[in-house]
Design a protein around this motif. Sequence first.
Motif, PDB file in Angstrom:
ATOM      1  N   GLN A   1       0.800  -1.224   0.000  1.00  0.00           N
ATOM      2  CA  GLN A   1       0.000   0.000   0.000  1.00  0.00           C
ATOM      3  C   GLN A   1       0.834   1.275   0.000  1.00  0.00           C
ATOM      4  N   TRP A   2       1.686   1.423   0.991  1.00  0.00           N
ATOM      5  CA  TRP A   2       2.428   2.690   1.157  1.00  0.00           C
ATOM      6  C   TRP A   2       3.682   2.448   1.973  1.00  0.00           C
ATOM      7  N   PHE A   3       4.799   2.966   1.486  1.00  0.00           N
ATOM      8  CA  PHE A   3       6.052   2.884   2.233  1.00  0.00           C
ATOM      9  C   PHE A   3       6.799   4.202   2.035  1.00  0.00           C
ATOM     10  N   PHE A   4       6.360   5.223   2.799  1.00  0.00           N
ATOM     11  CA  PHE A   4       6.905   6.569   2.669  1.00  0.00           C
ATOM     12  C   PHE A   4       6.863   7.016   1.204  1.00  0.00           C
ATOM     13  N   GLY A   5       5.720   6.717   0.599  1.00  0.00           N
ATOM     14  CA  GLY A   5       5.537   6.952  -0.826  1.00  0.00           C
ATOM     15  C   GLY A   5       5.041   5.666  -1.466  1.00  0.00           C
ATOM     16  N   PRO A   6       5.562   5.292  -2.618  1.00  0.00           N
ATOM     17  CA  PRO A   6       5.143   4.043  -3.264  1.00  0.00           C
ATOM     18  C   PRO A   6       5.444   2.833  -2.385  1.00  0.00           C
ATOM     19  N   PRO A   7       4.610   1.794  -2.444  1.00  0.00           N
ATOM     20  CA  PRO A   7       4.860   0.588  -1.644  1.00  0.00           C
ATOM     21  C   PRO A   7       6.105  -0.151  -2.148  1.00  0.00           C
ATOM     22  N   ILE A   8       6.577  -1.095  -1.348  1.00  0.00           N
ATOM     23  CA  ILE A   8       7.808  -1.826  -1.668  1.00  0.00           C
ATOM     24  C   ILE A   8       7.675  -2.598  -2.980  1.00  0.00           C
ATOM     25  N   ILE A   9       6.501  -3.166  -3.255  1.00  0.00           N
ATOM     26  CA  ILE A   9       6.310  -3.906  -4.512  1.00  0.00           C
ATOM     27  C   ILE A   9       6.557  -2.996  -5.703  1.00  0.00           C
ATOM     28  N   ASP A  10       5.998  -1.784  -5.679  1.00  0.00           N
ATOM     29  CA  ASP A  10       6.183  -0.869  -6.801  1.00  0.00           C
ATOM     30  C   ASP A  10       7.620  -0.336  -6.856  1.00  0.00           C
ATOM     31  N   ARG A  11       8.210  -0.114  -5.696  1.00  0.00           N
ATOM     32  CA  ARG A  11       9.607   0.339  -5.675  1.00  0.00           C
ATOM     33  C   ARG A  11      10.532  -0.723  -6.267  1.00  0.00           C
ATOM     34  N   SER A  12      10.306  -1.979  -5.899  1.00  0.00           N
ATOM     35  CA  SER A  12      11.159  -3.051  -6.416  1.00  0.00           C
ATOM     36  C   SER A  12      10.992  -3.203  -7.924  1.00  0.00           C
ATOM     37  N   PHE A  13       9.795  -2.952  -8.423  1.00  0.00           N
ATOM     38  CA  PHE A  13       9.552  -3.012  -9.861  1.00  0.00           C
ATOM     39  C   PHE A  13      10.370  -1.942 -10.582  1.00  0.00           C
ATOM     40  N   LYS A  14      10.387  -0.745 -10.017  1.00  0.00           N
ATOM     41  CA  LYS A  14      11.160   0.343 -10.631  1.00  0.00           C
ATOM     42  C   LYS A  14      12.657   0.083 -10.509  1.00  0.00           C
ATOM     43  N   TRP A  15      13.093  -0.438  -9.337  1.00  0.00           N
ATOM     44  CA  TRP A  15      14.522  -0.691  -9.122  1.00  0.00           C
ATOM     45  C   TRP A  15      15.073  -1.735 -10.091  1.00  0.00           C
ATOM     46  N   THR A  16      14.210  -2.650 -10.538  1.00  0.00           N
ATOM     47  CA  THR A  16      14.656  -3.716 -11.436  1.00  0.00           C
ATOM     48  C   THR A  16      14.437  -3.364 -12.908  1.00  0.00           C
ATOM     49  N   GLY A  17      14.212  -2.092 -13.189  1.00  0.00           N
ATOM     50  CA  GLY A  17      14.134  -1.643 -14.575  1.00  0.00           C
ATOM     51  C   GLY A  17      12.743  -1.482 -15.130  1.00  0.00           C
ATOM     52  N   GLY A  18      11.706  -1.616 -14.306  1.00  0.00           N
ATOM     53  CA  GLY A  18      10.345  -1.483 -14.797  1.00  0.00           C
ATOM     54  C   GLY A  18       9.962  -0.030 -15.022  1.00  0.00           C
ATOM     55  N   GLN A  19       8.951   0.187 -15.822  1.00  0.00           N
ATOM     56  CA  GLN A  19       8.478   1.530 -16.100  1.00  0.00           C
ATOM     57  C   GLN A  19       7.028   1.493 -16.552  1.00  0.00           C
ATOM     58  N   CYS A  20       6.379   2.629 -16.460  1.00  0.00           N
ATOM     59  CA  CYS A  20       5.006   2.748 -16.947  1.00  0.00           C
ATOM     60  C   CYS A  20       5.043   3.090 -18.424  1.00  0.00           C
ATOM     61  N   GLN A  21       4.297   2.347 -19.221  1.00  0.00           N
ATOM     62  CA  GLN A  21       4.270   2.585 -20.655  1.00  0.00           C
ATOM     63  C   GLN A  21       2.835   2.792 -21.106  1.00  0.00           C
ATOM     64  N   MET A  22       2.691   3.694 -22.062  1.00  0.00           N
ATOM     65  CA  MET A  22       1.376   3.984 -22.612  1.00  0.00           C
ATOM     66  C   MET A  22       1.079   3.033 -23.759  1.00  0.00           C
ATOM     67  N   ILE A  23      -0.219   2.724 -23.935  1.00  0.00           N
ATOM     68  CA  ILE A  23      -0.664   1.885 -25.044  1.00  0.00           C
ATOM     69  C   ILE A  23      -1.387   2.782 -26.045  1.00  0.00           C
ATOM     70  N   TYR A  24      -0.873   2.801 -27.260  1.00  0.00           N
ATOM     71  CA  TYR A  24      -1.524   3.577 -28.299  1.00  0.00           C
ATOM     72  C   TYR A  24      -2.351   2.627 -29.148  1.00  0.00           C
ATOM     73  N   SER A  25      -3.644   2.552 -28.843  1.00  0.00           N
ATOM     74  CA  SER A  25      -4.500   1.561 -29.480  1.00  0.00           C
ATOM     75  C   SER A  25      -4.734   1.832 -30.958  1.00  0.00           C
ATOM     76  N   ASP A  26      -4.442   3.078 -31.419  1.00  0.00           N
ATOM     77  CA  ASP A  26      -4.657   3.358 -32.819  1.00  0.00           C
ATOM     78  C   ASP A  26      -3.503   2.850 -33.688  1.00  0.00           C
TER      79      ASP A  26
END
Length: 337
Positions: free
Chosen positions: A153-178
């Motif tokens: 849920q929250w760990f002084f900001g993003p939760p640990i799951i989301d932090r670990s995703f970013k630390w391992t090279g993850g990122q948010c990407q947009m989907i252009y359906s057109d």
Amino acid sequence: MTTRRVATKVEIPVPETSNSTSKRKTQMGPAPLAGSPFLPTLLEAVLLAIYPATLLFGSLFSIIHPSTRVATYLAETQSYDPSHAPSYFAKKSNVFNVYFVKVGWFWTTLAVAMLIFSHPSLGPPLNPRVTKRRLQAGIRYLCITAVWIAVTQWFFGPPIIDRSFKWTGGQCQMIYSDHPADMMEKAEMSDVREVFTHAACKTIGGQWKGGHDISGHVFLLILGSAMIWLELLPAVLRMEGLREARRIMTSDGLIRSASIEADVQLEPASEPHGYGVWGSLLVLGSSWWMLLMTAAYFHTWFEKFTGLIVAFGTIYAVYFLPRAVPAFRRIVGMPGV
């Protein structure tokens, strides 16, 4: 001349009787025992082994069963294509996922609260009076809940799951359906609008891409159900493997049975256990079933494995580590003691 005889007092040692020996041992305290306070008992180990066995069985099922071999697995959603899902439970919209797993901590909290305030081993049933056992059970619950919040849920900001995703090279990407190929591209955002959480990425129409995503479902289901099992069984069952066989380290550095710290005034009563136990068993059964479904239809092997490790680490810190640390044990206590 008369010789005067002097009587000599001779003391003959008398062997100690069993009563005198036991009395001396009682005064000296229980004898130290073999075994490590850092390790679970055999019965506890068997109980905990159910979790990796369930994950292994479900993962093997997803590889071997024909329905999953022909289905399309979508890595970006960590599930099978819902339009051709191999099972009703392979859809994220299934009723158990929506109304049980998604709000799983509510059901876990309800089960623990029912157990604490209804079972006679923790205090007078349905009586709000705070006892030592109830207070310590509540502290253990709060410790587990704090980790659940930090991880998901929250760990002084993003939760640990989301932090670990970013630390391992993850990122948010947009989907252009057109685009004809629905090409995934990194969202063009300023540093202020950089997305750090899975929820925020989903809100703007993006998806997590890359990185390692710890299975939150596996973490939640194992963490909550293991806590309930370890609270429930020592209180309900008078089995030596769940109570007296546990080893603790006392303040004098000796290893003894956990029974020496038992409160004899609050031993489990012989009366019916009540709705707290049955409510807990219902949550436990549902948790195991959804863990099996998660293992069979969602996430990769490694994502499920890391969810298991994080959950087990938390359970160990709250329910097993205190046995070897007297100061910590005085705060969180032990179930059934």
